[in-house]
Design an enzyme around this catalytic site. Structure first.
Site, mmCIF file in Angstrom:
data_model
loop_
_atom_site.group_PDB
_atom_site.id
_atom_site.type_symbol
_atom_site.label_atom_id
_atom_site.label_comp_id
_atom_site.label_asym_id
_atom_site.label_seq_id
_atom_site.Cartn_x
_atom_site.Cartn_y
_atom_site.Cartn_z
ATOM 1 N N LYS A 118 0.714 -1.189 -0.028
ATOM 2 C CA LYS A 118 -0.185 0.161 -0.259
ATOM 3 C C LYS A 118 0.920 1.325 -0.036
ATOM 4 C CE LYS A 118 -4.174 -1.990 0.008
ATOM 5 N NZ LYS A 118 -5.172 -1.650 -0.902
ATOM 6 N N GLU B 50 -9.876 5.633 3.278
ATOM 7 C CA GLU B 50 -10.556 4.364 3.849
ATOM 8 C C GLU B 50 -9.710 3.377 3.858
ATOM 9 O OE1 GLU B 50 -9.465 2.659 0.223
ATOM 10 O OE2 GLU B 50 -10.112 4.737 0.413
ATOM 11 N N SER C 118 1.297 -9.859 -0.420
ATOM 12 C CA SER C 118 1.187 -8.518 -0.543
ATOM 13 C C SER C 118 1.296 -7.660 0.918
ATOM 14 C CB SER C 118 -0.207 -8.240 -0.858
ATOM 15 O OG SER C 118 -1.158 -8.915 -0.079
#
Length: 405
Positions: free
Chosen positions: A96, A118, A385
């Site tokens: 991210k 969010e 991830s």
């Protein structure tokens, strides 16, 4: 480094990936979205911007992340060799941060001093709070109260980074509701606020921007496979919620038809409505959060409830480019149950000493299921991830390894 797209160059000028995508937004957001599209078009051709982004990825994020041959796991399964693209080793513990830093740089170019986000699993919230701290921006993060409970360590991290975590109590109190709340805030504050959407969802140009910032994963993976394996892998597997990590690793391989790509959705408890979070498997085209894509919805078009043990996959929609890849047949999508993901979570810990995020454990579980039937010369890459520190308490609770009192 470049963030320009590679063939096929989608979306089109209107933000469509085939029939999917577009801009389904209220009039109050058109100016902000058009400003973002203009600024991104300039930024991707600006050598100074690209150099600054590249420098942050190398010296702050710690890129490139390794491509690791999981020897013991591969030997245990007895089939294809399994490689892990270690996004869990990026700063903040997940992919991210790539997108958050890129969008904060765009925020500064637009002259705005506040960002909102969010978050479900909390990793995008942590990444946004981190990027905001680096550049001194005000940061508010919307998070459903159920996810606040499930991902308490990340809530503490965001608050220590100086972000204001706004708990959302509406609906199922998960990612969809946090996104709704962030969109409402942005409609009232877009003149001085940029909404850093964390996945390849939302109105154009967000799906394209997030994909492009995350495509560094796939470009690195491509170079690493050629250097370490001597060729491209037979398969690449990634989990899919909104779909940013999967889009990031898939996109640079789209033109390589010999490379199979599998996106793994949250199969949850089963096939019934409200028991899973798998819109590409069980959903239908519909509009959610500003774009047309596959959505879990009822006959009247109302968004259906969803479920996953993974807060980051607990979402009723998916990015429009994934919908395009699904319908074109370029990427195959499947599901993994909660129990299989938990088993994979525990197995990787025991055999490789790596704690995966529950999101990533879904991709890992699919690889565990298919690898034994493949030849030893074949190579599977799993996009790991994120790391699972945030999930440890919840995973132990679900496995019955904590004291209920």
């Amino acid at each position: 480094m470049t963030i320009a797209p590679t063939p096929p160059a989608l979306p089109d000028d209107r933000g469509h990936f085939g029939p999917f995508g577009g801009q389904f937004i209220p009039e109050t957001l058109h100016a902000a979205v058009e400003q973002l599209a203009r600024e991104y078009a300039r930024a991707r051709e600006d050598g100074e911007f690209l150099a600054q982004f590249d420098d942050l990825l190398a010296h702050y994020v710690g890129r490139p992340t390794p491509l690791y041959l999981a020897r013991r796991l591969s030997e245990h399964l007895g089939g294809a060799r399994i490689y892990l693209k270690r996004e869990d080793l990026a700063h903040t513990g997940a992919h991210k941060i790539n997108n958050a830093l890129g969008q904060v740089l765009l925020t500064l170019r637009m002259g705005k001093r506040r960002v909102i986000a969010e978050t479900g699993a909390g990793q995008h919230g942590v990444a946004t709070a981190t990027a905001a701290a680096v550049f001194g921006l005000q940061c508010d993060v919307f998070m459903g109260s159920e996810d606040v409970r499930r991902q308490a360590p990340n809530v503490k991290r965001m608050e220590l980074l100086g972000a204001n975590v706004i708990r959302v109590e509406s609906g199922s109190r998960t990612l969809k509701d946090a996104t709704n709340a962030a969109m409402r805030d942005w409609m009232e504050s877009s003149d001085h606020t940029h909404y850093i959407i964390g996945s390849v969802v939302g109105p154009h140009p967000f799906p394209m921007i997030v994909r492009d910032f995350q495509a560094v994963i796939g470009r690195e993976c491509r170079r690493q496979c050629l250097a370490q394996i001597g060729r491209l892998p037979q398969s690449i597997i990634a989990c899919v919620g909104g779909g940013s990590n999967a889009a990031g690793i898939f996109y640079p391989f789209i033109a390589d038809e010999a490379v199979k790509m599998i996106g793994v959705e949250a199969g949850g408890r089963g096939e019934g409505a409200g028991d899973h979070a798998a819109p590409l498997t069980y959903g239908s085209p519909g509009v959610l959060h500003g774009s047309l894509s596959y959505v879990l919805q009822d006959e009247e078009g109302q968004t259906s409830p969803v479920h996953s043990i993974s807060a980051g996959l607990d979402y009723p929609g998916v990015g429009p480019e994934h919908s395009y890849w699904h319908d074109s047949g370029r990427v195959r999508y499947t599901t993994v149950t909660d129990s299989a993901a938990l088993d994979a979570f525990a197995l990787l810990m025991r055999l490789e000493g790596i704690l995966p995020a529950l999101e990533s454990a879904h991709a890992l579980a699919h690889a565990i299921a298919v690898a034994p039937a493949l030849d030893r010369e074949q190579a599977i890459v799993i996009n790991l991830s994120g790391r699972g520190d945030k999930d440890l308490d919840e995973a132990l609770r679900l496995m019955g390894k904590t004291d209920p009192g």
